[in-house]
Enzyme design. Structure first.
Site, PDB file in Angstrom:
ATOM      1  N   HIS A   1       9.638  -3.503   3.406  1.00 17.25           N
ATOM      2  CA  HIS A   1       9.194  -3.712   2.026  1.00 17.25           C
ATOM      3  C   HIS A   1      10.383  -4.033   1.115  1.00 17.25           C
ATOM      4  O   HIS A   1      10.281  -4.865   0.204  1.00 17.25           O
ATOM      5  CB  HIS A   1       8.492  -2.458   1.496  1.00 17.25           C
ATOM      6  CG  HIS A   1       7.206  -2.136   2.190  1.00 17.25           C
ATOM      7  ND1 HIS A   1       7.081  -1.060   3.034  1.00 17.25           N
ATOM      8  CD2 HIS A   1       5.995  -2.747   2.171  1.00 17.25           C
ATOM      9  CE1 HIS A   1       5.842  -1.016   3.497  1.00 17.25           C
ATOM     10  NE2 HIS A   1       5.166  -2.029   2.996  1.00 17.25           N
TER      11      HIS A   1
ATOM     12  N   MET B   1       0.839  -1.201   0.000  1.00 17.96           N
ATOM     13  CA  MET B   1       0.000   0.000   0.000  1.00 17.96           C
ATOM     14  C   MET B   1       0.877   1.255   0.000  1.00 17.96           C
ATOM     15  O   MET B   1       0.407   2.353   0.321  1.00 17.96           O
ATOM     16  CB  MET B   1      -0.946   0.014   1.205  1.00 17.96           C
ATOM     17  CG  MET B   1      -2.007  -1.071   1.143  1.00 17.96           C
ATOM     18  SD  MET B   1      -3.512  -0.668   2.059  1.00 17.96           S
ATOM     19  CE  MET B   1      -2.838  -0.418   3.700  1.00 17.96           C
TER      20      MET B   1
ATOM     21  N   GLN C   1      -2.689 -12.415   8.100  1.00 19.34           N
ATOM     22  CA  GLN C   1      -2.881 -12.113   6.683  1.00 19.34           C
ATOM     23  C   GLN C   1      -2.170 -13.134   5.805  1.00 19.34           C
ATOM     24  O   GLN C   1      -2.723 -13.605   4.804  1.00 19.34           O
ATOM     25  CB  GLN C   1      -2.360 -10.710   6.372  1.00 19.34           C
ATOM     26  CG  GLN C   1      -2.350 -10.364   4.884  1.00 19.34           C
ATOM     27  CD  GLN C   1      -1.839  -8.964   4.635  1.00 19.34           C
ATOM     28  OE1 GLN C   1      -2.541  -7.994   4.840  1.00 19.34           O
ATOM     29  NE2 GLN C   1      -0.591  -8.850   4.203  1.00 19.34           N
TER      30      GLN C   1
ATOM     31  N   GLN D   1     -10.253  -2.508   2.511  1.00 18.13           N
ATOM     32  CA  GLN D   1      -9.736  -3.175   3.704  1.00 18.13           C
ATOM     33  C   GLN D   1      -9.639  -2.265   4.925  1.00 18.13           C
ATOM     34  O   GLN D   1      -9.165  -2.691   5.980  1.00 18.13           O
ATOM     35  CB  GLN D   1      -8.378  -3.812   3.421  1.00 18.13           C
ATOM     36  CG  GLN D   1      -7.225  -2.847   3.213  1.00 18.13           C
ATOM     37  CD  GLN D   1      -5.983  -3.562   2.708  1.00 18.13           C
ATOM     38  OE1 GLN D   1      -5.944  -4.061   1.586  1.00 18.13           O
ATOM     39  NE2 GLN D   1      -4.956  -3.632   3.544  1.00 18.13           N
TER      40      GLN D   1
END
Length: 284
Positions: free
Chosen positions: A37, A30, A155, A61
């Protein structure tokens, strides 16, 4: 590095990559990218010929509208970081490109059980939004592998189940948590912390270490362990939200046959809701 914003252009490049027989890796994000990341990107580069990073703040979400509004959008800085990492493509669509009819009446992908337990119970609709956007990205990009951080433990479990249930031919790679030197798990939401709160923030990891030590020592008084941990967090300046100790392989309650436990912790510190987890091998 090519930045793609539309579905037709994305499909054009995906077709060419398939014709050339390239192995494609996807890193869904995102944005507001940090070293965690970049670790996902490095893992993807090591496993594929072509790396595609998606940057999309997915409205589906977010369970709180104010959280969606204030989520950082840093596309230019993100692309500069990814270009230095020699990423091949950035897919950065507008919301209208992904949800042309809006969210009302949008078809969604739901993963029963995992989407409504634990973190899903306190954030209704969150995991449904995650599984829907990831499914859309998988359909659009058709990656051979996709990399996700283990910081979002539930997740990752949800994505693995969705891939298995929907028969996606995609390898899901879980990448270990990247931490600052003081133990704080890297997160885009750490940017919400004030300087004083940032000094306190590693306390979440310290409390989890304390829980882990008790589990390793054979303590199975889980409710007592959790109550003490919540008290410690509150005394440090956090507002304990949820602490769970579950079977790391099933996310169900621990049993006598459980081989690994996972500590799942969430706590508020000012405006930031911090999450973290730690896996522990249990003595048999």
């Amino acid at each position: 590095m090519l930045i793609i914003e539309t579905l037709p252009l994305l499909r054009q490049h995906i077709r060419r990559l398939r014709q050339e027989g390239k192995r494609v890796a996807l890193v869904p994000t995102m944005g507001n990218l940090h070293d965690g990341h970049m670790k996902l990107v490095d893992e993807a580069k090591a496993r594929a010929d072509v790396v595609i990073v998606s940057i999309f703040v997915n409205p589906m979400q977010f369970d709180r509208p104010d959280d969606l509004v204030r989520y950082p959008r840093t596309l230019q800085e993100d692309c500069e970081k990814l270009n230095k990492r020699k990423v091949d493509y950035v897919f950065a669509p507008a919301v209208e490109e992904i949800y042309p009819q809006g969210l009302e009446g949008q078809t969604y992908v739901d993963v029963p059980g995992l989407s409504t337990m634990l973190e899903g119970a306190s954030r209704p609709g969150h995991f449904r939004g995650v599984s829907t956007i990831v499914s859309k990205l998988f359909n659009l990009i058709q990656p051979d592998i996709a990399c996700f951080g283990e910081k979002d433990f539930q997740q990752l479990a949800l994505i693995r189940k969705m891939v298995a249930d929907m028969s996606y031919d995609i390898e899901i790679v879980g990448v270990p948590i990247i931490r600052a030197k003081d133990g704080l798990a890297l997160s885009s939401r750490n940017g919400y912390l004030t300087a004083e709160q940032r000094k306190i923030a590693p306390g979440l990891h310290n409390v989890m270490n304390s829980i882990a030590e008790k589990l390793i020592a054979g303590n199975r008084e889980l409710q007592e362990i959790i109550a003490i941990a919540e008290q410690e967090l509150n005394e440090k300046g956090f507002r304990a939200d949820d602490i769970q100790i579950r079977d790391a392989d099933t996310l169900q309650e621990l049993t006598e046959t459980s081989k690994r436990a996972v500590i799942l912790a969430a706590a508020w510190l000012g405006q930031a809701r911090l999450i973290d987890n730690q896996s522990v091998t249990l003595a048999q």
